[in-house]
Design a protein around this motif. Structure first.
Motif, PDB file in Angstrom:
ATOM      1  N   PRO A 159     -30.115  35.039   1.428  1.00 19.22           N
ATOM      2  CA  PRO A 159     -30.433  33.830   2.386  1.00 19.22           C
ATOM      3  C   PRO A 159     -29.648  32.501   2.272  1.00 19.22           C
ATOM      4  N   TYR A 160     -29.533  32.256   1.042  1.00 18.41           N
ATOM      5  CA  TYR A 160     -28.785  30.963   0.330  1.00 18.41           C
ATOM      6  C   TYR A 160     -27.365  30.969   0.793  1.00 18.41           C
ATOM      7  N   LYS A 165     -23.261  28.719   4.236  1.00 18.60           N
ATOM      8  CA  LYS A 165     -22.267  28.797   5.244  1.00 18.60           C
ATOM      9  C   LYS A 165     -22.245  28.164   6.536  1.00 18.60           C
ATOM     10  N   ARG A 166     -23.673  28.407   7.219  1.00 17.57           N
ATOM     11  CA  ARG A 166     -23.974  27.703   8.514  1.00 17.57           C
ATOM     12  C   ARG A 166     -24.092  26.278   8.588  1.00 17.57           C
ATOM     13  N   MET A 167     -24.298  25.724   7.111  1.00 19.50           N
ATOM     14  CA  MET A 167     -24.431  24.321   7.273  1.00 19.50           C
ATOM     15  C   MET A 167     -23.159  23.493   6.971  1.00 19.50           C
ATOM     16  N   ASN A 171     -21.956  19.786   8.628  1.00 23.33           N
ATOM     17  CA  ASN A 171     -22.194  18.831   7.695  1.00 23.33           C
ATOM     18  C   ASN A 171     -20.769  17.917   7.588  1.00 23.33           C
ATOM     19  N   ARG A 172     -19.817  18.724   7.418  1.00 21.84           N
ATOM     20  CA  ARG A 172     -18.547  18.245   7.354  1.00 21.84           C
ATOM     21  C   ARG A 172     -17.970  17.369   8.758  1.00 21.84           C
ATOM     22  N   ASP A 173     -18.258  18.104   9.956  1.00 29.67           N
ATOM     23  CA  ASP A 173     -18.331  17.201  11.139  1.00 29.67           C
ATOM     24  C   ASP A 173     -19.045  16.122  11.341  1.00 29.67           C
TER      25      ASP A 173
END
Length: 184
Positions: A159-160, A165-167, A171-173
């Protein structure tokens, strides 16, 4: 030389050694407190144990202070070098670069990059080293005291990784949008 940008190998090795000393003295402090509070001792033993705990705490403080000083000196040297290189490249850029890029955007990018280098990189390096050492010491203590708990760790990694990968991309955008919003 770009490999010595953040400092000499001696200063980096000294900083890493001080981080390890601080982490070990912190663990030693916790183990010592656990031992001290587990039994009854006389008043003389209490004074002796208090002096020992004070010396361990003093060692931790000195190691952390010296690490912070070395980190600051290395970060300032790196910042000075990177600033000079960035300014040199900016002044030697072709005129077509200035025609296609607004001066406010160039100035904002230059200042924001330097601010990130000055404020966030040294703290990020220090925090990463400290957190890694804390994680290693915590996992070592868990392995020594309750090895069956480590069986759960592989289950928690999945899950980590999914959350990471999802965040990562949003975050970069969001950082990119914030940078564009601050541009004049």
């Amino acid at each position: 030389c770009s490999s010595d940008l953040f400092g000499s190998r001696l200063s980096i090795a000294t900083m890493l050694t001080l981080v390890v000393v601080a982490a070990l003295s912190k663990v030693m402090s916790n183990v010592f407190l656990a031992d001290w509070t587990s039994g009854r001792t006389s008043l003389e033993d209490q004074h002796e144990k208090l002096e020992t705990y004070f010396l361990i705490s003093l060692l931790t403080c000195l190691a952390n202070c010296l690490r912070a000083i070395i980190l600051t000196v290395c970060a300032l040297a790196a910042s000075r070098t990177i600033h000079s290189d960035m300014l040199h490249n900016l002044l030697n850029a072709p005129l077509s670069f200035y025609d296609s890029s607004p001066s406010g955007q160039v100035l904002n990018r230059f200042l924001q990059d330097l601010q990130n280098i000055d404020n966030f990189v040294p703290n990020s390096i220090s925090n990463q080293i400290i957190r890694t050492l804390n994680m290693i010491t915590q996992l070592s203590l868990i392995y020594i005291e309750a090895p069956w708990v480590l069986c759960v760790l592989p289950v928690l990694i999945v899950p980590y990784c999914v959350i990471y990968k999802r965040m990562r991309i949003p975050n970069r955008d969001s950082r990119r949008l914030e940078s564009a919003a601050h541009s004049p």
